[in-house]
Motif scaffolding. Sequence first.
Motif, PDB file in Angstrom:
ATOM      1  N   TRP A  47       0.843  -1.204   0.000  1.00  0.00           N
ATOM      2  CA  TRP A  47       0.000   0.000   0.000  1.00  0.00           C
ATOM      3  C   TRP A  47       0.874   1.249   0.000  1.00  0.00           C
ATOM      4  O   TRP A  47       0.572   2.229  -0.686  1.00  0.00           O
ATOM      5  CB  TRP A  47      -0.909  -0.024   1.229  1.00  0.00           C
ATOM      6  CG  TRP A  47      -1.878   1.124   1.288  1.00  0.00           C
ATOM      7  CD1 TRP A  47      -3.128   1.174   0.750  1.00  0.00           C
ATOM      8  CD2 TRP A  47      -1.652   2.396   1.905  1.00  0.00           C
ATOM      9  NE1 TRP A  47      -3.711   2.402   0.993  1.00  0.00           N
ATOM     10  CE2 TRP A  47      -2.827   3.163   1.706  1.00  0.00           C
ATOM     11  CE3 TRP A  47      -0.595   2.966   2.605  1.00  0.00           C
ATOM     12  CZ2 TRP A  47      -2.965   4.470   2.173  1.00  0.00           C
ATOM     13  CZ3 TRP A  47      -0.720   4.271   3.074  1.00  0.00           C
ATOM     14  CH2 TRP A  47      -1.887   5.005   2.864  1.00  0.00           C
ATOM     15  N   ALA A  48       1.963   1.222   0.771  1.00  0.00           N
ATOM     16  CA  ALA A  48       2.858   2.380   0.842  1.00  0.00           C
ATOM     17  C   ALA A  48       3.528   2.648  -0.505  1.00  0.00           C
ATOM     18  O   ALA A  48       3.691   3.809  -0.912  1.00  0.00           O
ATOM     19  CB  ALA A  48       3.912   2.161   1.924  1.00  0.00           C
ATOM     20  N   LEU A  49       3.905   1.582  -1.223  1.00  0.00           N
ATOM     21  CA  LEU A  49       4.494   1.782  -2.550  1.00  0.00           C
ATOM     22  C   LEU A  49       3.492   2.446  -3.485  1.00  0.00           C
ATOM     23  O   LEU A  49       3.858   3.343  -4.259  1.00  0.00           O
ATOM     24  CB  LEU A  49       4.938   0.433  -3.131  1.00  0.00           C
ATOM     25  CG  LEU A  49       6.116  -0.285  -2.475  1.00  0.00           C
ATOM     26  CD1 LEU A  49       6.430  -1.571  -3.244  1.00  0.00           C
ATOM     27  CD2 LEU A  49       7.358   0.609  -2.414  1.00  0.00           C
ATOM     28  N   LYS A  50       2.258   2.011  -3.418  1.00  0.00           N
ATOM     29  CA  LYS A  50       1.235   2.514  -4.333  1.00  0.00           C
ATOM     30  C   LYS A  50       0.768   3.921  -3.957  1.00  0.00           C
ATOM     31  O   LYS A  50       0.372   4.707  -4.813  1.00  0.00           O
ATOM     32  CB  LYS A  50       0.042   1.556  -4.346  1.00  0.00           C
ATOM     33  CG  LYS A  50      -0.978   1.841  -5.456  1.00  0.00           C
ATOM     34  CD  LYS A  50      -2.017   0.755  -5.529  1.00  0.00           C
ATOM     35  CE  LYS A  50      -3.010   1.006  -6.666  1.00  0.00           C
ATOM     36  NZ  LYS A  50      -2.359   0.912  -7.994  1.00  0.00           N
ATOM     37  N   HIS A  51       0.818   4.248  -2.660  1.00  0.00           N
ATOM     38  CA  HIS A  51       0.286   5.529  -2.185  1.00  0.00           C
ATOM     39  C   HIS A  51       1.387   6.407  -1.584  1.00  0.00           C
ATOM     40  O   HIS A  51       1.107   7.246  -0.723  1.00  0.00           O
ATOM     41  CB  HIS A  51      -0.805   5.295  -1.146  1.00  0.00           C
ATOM     42  CG  HIS A  51      -2.006   4.572  -1.671  1.00  0.00           C
ATOM     43  ND1 HIS A  51      -2.092   3.204  -1.705  1.00  0.00           N
ATOM     44  CD2 HIS A  51      -3.178   5.046  -2.201  1.00  0.00           C
ATOM     45  CE1 HIS A  51      -3.251   2.845  -2.218  1.00  0.00           C
ATOM     46  NE2 HIS A  51      -3.933   3.937  -2.535  1.00  0.00           N
ATOM     47  N   CYS A  52       2.607   6.234  -2.034  1.00  0.00           N
ATOM     48  CA  CYS A  52       3.714   6.996  -1.450  1.00  0.00           C
ATOM     49  C   CYS A  52       3.497   8.505  -1.580  1.00  0.00           C
ATOM     50  O   CYS A  52       3.956   9.276  -0.720  1.00  0.00           O
ATOM     51  CB  CYS A  52       5.046   6.590  -2.069  1.00  0.00           C
ATOM     52  SG  CYS A  52       5.145   6.855  -3.859  1.00  0.00           S
ATOM     53  N   HIS A  53       2.762   8.934  -2.627  1.00  0.00           N
ATOM     54  CA  HIS A  53       2.528  10.364  -2.816  1.00  0.00           C
ATOM     55  C   HIS A  53       1.716  10.962  -1.674  1.00  0.00           C
ATOM     56  O   HIS A  53       1.791  12.166  -1.406  1.00  0.00           O
ATOM     57  CB  HIS A  53       1.806  10.602  -4.152  1.00  0.00           C
ATOM     58  CG  HIS A  53       0.472   9.933  -4.239  1.00  0.00           C
ATOM     59  ND1 HIS A  53       0.339   8.571  -4.415  1.00  0.00           N
ATOM     60  CD2 HIS A  53      -0.798  10.438  -4.153  1.00  0.00           C
ATOM     61  CE1 HIS A  53      -0.949   8.246  -4.447  1.00  0.00           C
ATOM     62  NE2 HIS A  53      -1.659   9.356  -4.289  1.00  0.00           N
TER      63      HIS A  53
END
Length: 688
Positions: free
Chosen positions: A413-419
């Motif tokens: 999830w963090a990779l996908k929502h890092c922004h």
Amino acid sequence: MRLDSEMDHSAVFTALDKVCEENICVLSGPSESPYGTVTKRLVACMRKIRQHGRALEPVVASFTAVYHHYDFDAQTPGNGYRTLVKVLQSCLVHIIHKGRYIASNCRGAFFRAEHNAAEMEAYCSALCQLRALLHLAQRLLHDNAHGELYSSQDADLSDRFVQEYSSMHKACFYGRCLGFQFSPALRPFLQTIVISMVSYGETYGRQQSGIGTAALSLLTSGKYVIDPELRGAEFERITQNLDLHFWKSFWNVTESDILSGFTRIASNPVQVNLTLTVPPESLQLPLASDPTLSTSVSPPVAHWGPGPVHMRLISYDLREGQDSEELLGFSQGDAAPIASPRLPWVQKKPPSPWLLIHFHGGGFVAQTSRSHENYLRNWSKELSVPVLSVDYSLSPEAPFPRALEECFYAYCWALKHCHLLGSTAERVCLAGDSAGGNLCITVCMRALTAGIRLPDGIMAAYPATLLTTDASPSRLLTLIDPLLPLGVLARCINAYAGSDFQTVQPAERRGSLSALGRDTALLLSDLTQGASNWIQSLLDPARTKPPPPHRGADPHRAPGPAATAGAADILHYPDGFEPLRSECHAYVLPTSCAVIRNPFVSPLLAPTGLLKGLPPVHLVASALDALLDDSVMFAKKLRAMGQAVTLTVVDDLPHGFLSLAQICKETQFASDICVSRIRTVFQPPPQT
């Protein structure tokens, strides 16, 4: 006397023998001692210490001749055999210093004869038990393959180790001798922890745990301050047959608003401190081998089906994305204190190219990101990086693989929502301590098998890489360690493996804190009752005092038949020697569940195919940690496969030193090493 790794071991034993002889001569001299039976106790004690010392000198020499073969490399001296010798030396140096004081002052008017006799008897008991540990270590050295620290293929030897632990006397290590092996600056803290735990144990079960029980415990702790023997006996009793829910309850007190408030005062203030709840939705991530293709990542489902994952975002600076409506939507309904990211005077910074994802320790059974906030806040400032700490579900309610599933999902999830997290995630580092270090490694193994992007590196502090009670020289330290006794370790392992699994979906994730408000309402009545109990205990300490083992004129009396039943069948000690036995035997549930040897539970047992391709792994261990050999053997295994790995071994600190980072300069130094390893992941040195 200086104690370090380079000192001449023979000099220590020579000094010990000399001080014993001096005390025996002075105390047995022709002039009559004013202390009578106390003097006789001291003489008997010094003779016993001299006997132990003379027997131990050749044993230590045999270890020092070979223990370098078990190091990771020549620049990283550290393994359980070295540690046992170091701990023994610490004990001997304490005895030498105390013996010199007694010899010089025993005829003085202000000499506290009873206190000094009790002190010397306690260290004599500790020396006896350390002698037994070194004998056990000799068996390991003899039976294990050259360079191997674990006897994972010898179940019989590991069983004998557990049986010896169960029957051996340990209270001496939790009373007057508490923490002698650690940095002196940590000893008051360790004493506070032990006193708090035995006091909490006395009041545990009277009502819901929390601030109320903690207040009552504080006021019943007086007798444990003034009576070290009682403290040691009670702590041994609690840890011999540990109630796992008591252990969880005790450590969850650190999660209270009052205590965590002190943490916030002592650590760096941050602009962003958000607790997030991410719903269980499938994620699509690109494949590492071909980013034009994607794979689906399912939410956690083990044991009770899909459920949300809880996380905490900490950022010293407010960065773009961290004040977005989308991110704040994940924190709606959060009652925890949140730093407002919309204050007009706060200047927003661009996203960081780095992202640190953290998994906390706690034996898979206790604590959350909140109890690790003190160093995470500092890390966020020092590294100028957003930190996402995962509040995975805890055992025994959520055994393996629930925590791993949640941590892996949080990573994806963090990779996908890092922004949203204030990062572009150009470089990502996983960091964790103890159980969290295990999860860092196993999350990377999951990412490898899923074919998605790996983090750029791992920093694992004192990780548990072998979740068994298999014998190793450093695991022998569980006999004397106040923070990681074998009874505690075994129960945490079995809880994570599912041996104590209760098929119930946990209530609200932070429900452990909900009881605190209820307990606070009882605080006034607890204070009254606690004050009364404290006064009564001081007036009549024997009222609640169990008979601790081996107290009286001769602390080294031979154990009775019940205490040694079966001991002779376990191990054969040298003629004339037998370790002290506990009157309260431990029941240690064997870690025999097949799940334990699953490579995603014990990565030290993982085949090459599951470890080949891991990112650089940076291990930071402590020489005095019972899990030291986990790090040494895992580092050796990775190096043998050609994987990038570093190992740093710090001195004189216990397991869990990151949570103690602000207590003394030694723990702060160890935390700084962890920060430098994380920085290496974010800023790798140029290739030569």
